[in-house]
Structure formats: structure tokens, C-alpha cells
Scaffold this motif. Structure first.
Motif, PDB file in Angstrom:
ATOM      1  N   VAL A   1       0.850  -1.188   0.000  1.00 38.57           N
ATOM      2  CA  VAL A   1       0.000   0.000   0.000  1.00 38.57           C
ATOM      3  C   VAL A   1       0.885   1.237   0.000  1.00 38.57           C
ATOM      4  O   VAL A   1       1.751   1.386   0.869  1.00 38.57           O
ATOM      5  N   VAL A   2       0.673   2.126  -0.965  1.00 38.31           N
ATOM      6  CA  VAL A   2       1.444   3.365  -1.070  1.00 38.31           C
ATOM      7  C   VAL A   2       0.477   4.532  -0.891  1.00 38.31           C
ATOM      8  O   VAL A   2      -0.547   4.621  -1.582  1.00 38.31           O
ATOM      9  N   LEU A   3       0.799   5.436   0.024  1.00 39.78           N
ATOM     10  CA  LEU A   3      -0.072   6.571   0.329  1.00 39.78           C
ATOM     11  C   LEU A   3       0.601   7.872  -0.084  1.00 39.78           C
ATOM     12  O   LEU A   3       1.717   8.166   0.342  1.00 39.78           O
ATOM     13  N   ASP A   4      -0.090   8.630  -0.922  1.00 35.65           N
ATOM     14  CA  ASP A   4       0.431   9.896  -1.428  1.00 35.65           C
ATOM     15  C   ASP A   4      -0.139  11.050  -0.609  1.00 35.65           C
ATOM     16  O   ASP A   4      -1.253  11.501  -0.833  1.00 35.65           O
ATOM     17  N   GLN A   5       0.613  11.483   0.396  1.00 38.58           N
ATOM     18  CA  GLN A   5       0.270  12.625   1.229  1.00 38.58           C
ATOM     19  C   GLN A   5      -1.051  12.446   1.975  1.00 38.58           C
ATOM     20  O   GLN A   5      -1.848  13.385   2.105  1.00 38.58           O
ATOM     21  N   VAL A   6      -1.293  11.247   2.475  1.00 35.29           N
ATOM     22  CA  VAL A   6      -2.433  11.001   3.361  1.00 35.29           C
ATOM     23  C   VAL A   6      -1.995  11.406   4.770  1.00 35.29           C
ATOM     24  O   VAL A   6      -1.129  10.763   5.361  1.00 35.29           O
ATOM     25  N   THR A   7      -2.557  12.476   5.279  1.00 30.67           N
ATOM     26  CA  THR A   7      -2.044  13.086   6.513  1.00 30.67           C
ATOM     27  C   THR A   7      -2.901  12.832   7.747  1.00 30.67           C
ATOM     28  O   THR A   7      -2.447  13.064   8.862  1.00 30.67           O
ATOM     29  N   ASP A   8      -4.130  12.391   7.573  1.00 32.33           N
ATOM     30  CA  ASP A   8      -5.028  12.196   8.715  1.00 32.33           C
ATOM     31  C   ASP A   8      -4.592  10.948   9.492  1.00 32.33           C
ATOM     32  O   ASP A   8      -4.594   9.852   8.940  1.00 32.33           O
ATOM     33  N   PRO A   9      -4.238  11.093  10.769  1.00 27.24           N
ATOM     34  CA  PRO A   9      -3.761   9.926  11.533  1.00 27.24           C
ATOM     35  C   PRO A   9      -4.822   8.850  11.710  1.00 27.24           C
ATOM     36  O   PRO A   9      -4.503   7.668  11.807  1.00 27.24           O
ATOM     37  N   HIS A  10      -6.106   9.239  11.762  1.00 28.19           N
ATOM     38  CA  HIS A  10      -7.166   8.244  11.865  1.00 28.19           C
ATOM     39  C   HIS A  10      -7.194   7.371  10.606  1.00 28.19           C
ATOM     40  O   HIS A  10      -7.356   6.147  10.686  1.00 28.19           O
ATOM     41  N   ASN A  11      -7.045   8.013   9.440  1.00 25.76           N
ATOM     42  CA  ASN A  11      -7.053   7.256   8.192  1.00 25.76           C
ATOM     43  C   ASN A  11      -5.835   6.348   8.072  1.00 25.76           C
ATOM     44  O   ASN A  11      -5.948   5.187   7.662  1.00 25.76           O
ATOM     45  N   VAL A  12      -4.663   6.856   8.414  1.00 27.66           N
ATOM     46  CA  VAL A  12      -3.463   6.032   8.337  1.00 27.66           C
ATOM     47  C   VAL A  12      -3.579   4.851   9.296  1.00 27.66           C
ATOM     48  O   VAL A  12      -3.227   3.710   8.953  1.00 27.66           O
ATOM     49  N   GLY A  13      -4.092   5.095  10.493  1.00 29.12           N
ATOM     50  CA  GLY A  13      -4.286   4.002  11.442  1.00 29.12           C
ATOM     51  C   GLY A  13      -5.254   2.953  10.922  1.00 29.12           C
ATOM     52  O   GLY A  13      -5.008   1.745  11.034  1.00 29.12           O
ATOM     53  N   ALA A  14      -6.361   3.420  10.335  1.00 22.58           N
ATOM     54  CA  ALA A  14      -7.350   2.489   9.786  1.00 22.58           C
ATOM     55  C   ALA A  14      -6.771   1.696   8.619  1.00 22.58           C
ATOM     56  O   ALA A  14      -7.064   0.504   8.451  1.00 22.58           O
ATOM     57  N   ILE A  15      -5.938   2.339   7.796  1.00 20.20           N
ATOM     58  CA  ILE A  15      -5.299   1.635   6.675  1.00 20.20           C
ATOM     59  C   ILE A  15      -4.315   0.586   7.198  1.00 20.20           C
ATOM     60  O   ILE A  15      -4.227  -0.521   6.647  1.00 20.20           O
ATOM     61  N   LEU A  16      -3.583   0.893   8.239  1.00 15.74           N
ATOM     62  CA  LEU A  16      -2.700  -0.092   8.862  1.00 15.74           C
ATOM     63  C   LEU A  16      -3.507  -1.302   9.336  1.00 15.74           C
ATOM     64  O   LEU A  16      -3.087  -2.454   9.168  1.00 15.74           O
ATOM     65  N   ARG A  17      -4.664  -1.044   9.904  1.00 14.12           N
ATOM     66  CA  ARG A  17      -5.511  -2.140  10.391  1.00 14.12           C
ATOM     67  C   ARG A  17      -5.969  -3.020   9.230  1.00 14.12           C
ATOM     68  O   ARG A  17      -5.944  -4.256   9.322  1.00 14.12           O
ATOM     69  N   SER A  18      -6.405  -2.394   8.133  1.00 14.62           N
ATOM     70  CA  SER A  18      -6.814  -3.165   6.957  1.00 14.62           C
ATOM     71  C   SER A  18      -5.632  -3.920   6.358  1.00 14.62           C
ATOM     72  O   SER A  18      -5.773  -5.053   5.894  1.00 14.62           O
ATOM     73  N   ALA A  19      -4.464  -3.278   6.358  1.00 14.51           N
ATOM     74  CA  ALA A  19      -3.265  -3.933   5.839  1.00 14.51           C
ATOM     75  C   ALA A  19      -2.957  -5.199   6.636  1.00 14.51           C
ATOM     76  O   ALA A  19      -2.568  -6.231   6.071  1.00 14.51           O
ATOM     77  N   ALA A  20      -3.137  -5.134   7.946  1.00 14.94           N
ATOM     78  CA  ALA A  20      -2.927  -6.318   8.778  1.00 14.94           C
ATOM     79  C   ALA A  20      -3.986  -7.380   8.490  1.00 14.94           C
ATOM     80  O   ALA A  20      -3.688  -8.571   8.384  1.00 14.94           O
ATOM     81  N   ALA A  21      -5.233  -6.935   8.338  1.00 14.20           N
ATOM     82  CA  ALA A  21      -6.340  -7.871   8.124  1.00 14.20           C
ATOM     83  C   ALA A  21      -6.185  -8.649   6.829  1.00 14.20           C
ATOM     84  O   ALA A  21      -6.537  -9.839   6.761  1.00 14.20           O
ATOM     85  N   PHE A  22      -5.665  -8.000   5.794  1.00 11.52           N
ATOM     86  CA  PHE A  22      -5.561  -8.646   4.484  1.00 11.52           C
ATOM     87  C   PHE A  22      -4.134  -9.076   4.133  1.00 11.52           C
ATOM     88  O   PHE A  22      -3.847  -9.410   2.993  1.00 11.52           O
TER      89      PHE A  22
END
Length: 248
Positions: free
Chosen positions: A104-125
Motif C-alpha cells: 500500500v502506497v499513500l500519497d500525502q495522506v495526513t489524517d492519523p485516523h485514516n493512516v491508522g485504519a489503513i494499517l488495520r486493513s493492511a494487517a487484516a488482508f
């Protein structure tokens, strides 16, 4: 613990505080994480075998609330930690050589809630890791750790200086780089093949920068209804990761 009415000193610069059971216990379980201090209620810490190297302070709920941002759901425990050691992109890709785990590559995603949620999905999948630009991504924080629900400790997070150059490196490592954008002519399902996939997502609201799009192999969209303009970036990441894993 500090007297009531007295605000404890702030965490040292660069040393975040985590709160909530999932974030704190995951940090304690991670052999790569240095936990400096733990504060908690007697009830929350009951039965936890905390190493003698960690400074432990029993505290009241009101005292814990003074250690962290207001209204943060601490669930009776707070920890002060060192940031994890830096991970290099080349090392991450070498570690994933031979398998098809998505990146997963994120281009200037700055919201910590979103980054945290993406980390969670990354772990799930079962993603290989996430890649962000160093200057345009949130640091490790209690907010990221809370939203990640423990995934911050298990999903490699690579910070790079130049995202375009890193996308070139990712492509050279055999990843098919798919950028998600609502303006793409084809859907994600249409662009997925058998090769390793790096999914690229842009910032909240603005989407991917033009230079980032230029360093993708293909652009794709999610087939959402016309009733909504777009999805939150963390929701889009979860759907894209599921689609990649479900292709078989």
C-alpha cells in the motif's frame, strides 16, 4: 502519580504516548518496541506481567485523562514508547520477495485516523506493508495506534523522501502499480492480473498528485454508486486490499 489538579509533564519530544488496551498491549508484545512507562488503573493492569524494566505507575481514571488528548478513550491504560526503528524500502521488498502480498502506497495522506485504519486493513488482508512520504504523513502517535488497533506493531511502515523515486523502485521489484482515482476509465477488477500489486492512494479530498499518477502502471477506479462522490481513503484501501487478496 501527580496530584489532582496538576498536569503531568508532556512526553519527551519524539516519544509518543499510546492509549487503549489494544494499542498498549500490542506495543508491550512487540519485541521491536521499547516501552518506557506505563500508567494504568489497578483494574486495567491486573494480571498483566509487565517487565521490571518498565516504569509502572498506578493511577486514577482522571489522572490518566491528563496524560493524553482530551476525550481519548484510554480504557484505563497509557504507555510512553520510543518510535520504531526506521525500515528501508529495499529491505521490505526483499523480505516479501517470492510472495504476492500487496503493498500500500499513500500519497500525502495526513489524517492519523485514516493512516491508522489503513494499517488495520493492511494487517487484516496480509499486506506486505505501507509506504508514505516522510514529510506528508503523520508521525507515530496515540491516535494512529488507537485507530490501527494493534496493527501499528505488526505492519511494516516505510517512510520515504521521494515518493516518485520510490514508486520506480517498487516497479523495478516486480510490482504492478495501480493508482486509485475516480476518473480512471477501468475498474480495479479489470486491471488486476497475476503479478504482485502495489495499490496507490491519494490524499483526502485532493487525490493523487499528477506526478504520482505518472509513476503508476495503470489507473483504476472502484465501481461505486453515483449517489456518492467518493469514498474515504481508508475505506477505499480496505476494499482494494480485499479485491487484491480475493482474486485468488
Amino acid at each position: 502519580m501527580a496530584r489532582r489538579g496538576h498536569r503531568p509533564s508532556q512526553a519527551p519530544a519524539g516519544r509518543p504516548r499510546f492509549w487503549g488496551r489494544h494499542a498498549v498491549t500490542a506495543a508491550l508484545a512487540n519485541p521491536e518496541r521499547v516501552v518506557r512507562k506505563v500508567w494504568g488503573t489497578h483494574e486495567a493492569l491486573a494480571g498483566m506481567a509487565l517487565p521490571s524494566t518498565i516504569q509502572v505507575t498506578f493511577a486514577e481514571v482522571a489522572d490518566l485523562a491528563r496524560l493524553i488528548p482530551s476525550d481519548a478513550p484510554h480504557q484505563g491504560m497509557v504507555a510512553e514508547v520510543d518510535p520504531l526503528e526506521e525500515i528501508w524500502l529495499g529491505d521490505l521488498m526483499a523480505h516479501g520477495e517470492g510472495d504476492r502480498r500487496p503493498l500500500v502506497v499513500l500519497d500525502q495522506v495526513t489524517d492519523p485516523h485514516n493512516v491508522g485504519a489503513i494499517l488495520r486493513s493492511a494487517a487484516a488482508f496480509g499486506a506486505l506493508g505501507i509506504v508514505t512520504q516522510d514529510r506528508h504523513a503523520p508521525p507515530e502517535s496515540g491516535t494512529v495506534a488507537r485507530a490501527a488497533s494493534g496493527a501499528l506493531e505488526i505492519v511494516p511502515w516505510v517512510r520515504v523522501v521521494n515518493l516518485a523515486r520510490s514508486l520506480d523502485e517498487i516497479g523495478e521489484a516486480g510490482f504492478w502499480r495501480i493508482g486509485l482515482t475516480g476518473q480512471a476509465p477501468r475498474t480495479l477488477a479489470d486491471t488486476l492480473g497475476d503479478q504482485k500489486t502495489a495499490i496507490v492512494l491519494g490524499a483526502e479530498g485532493e487525490g493523487m498528485r499528477q506526478n504520482t499518477e505518472a509513476h503508476c502502471d495503470e489507473l483504476a477506479k472502484l465501481p461505486i454508486s453515483d449517489a456518492v462522490e467518493s469514498l474515504n481513503v481508508s475505506n477505499a484501501a480496505a476494499i482494494a486490499l480485499y479485491a487484491i487478496v480475493a482474486r485468488g
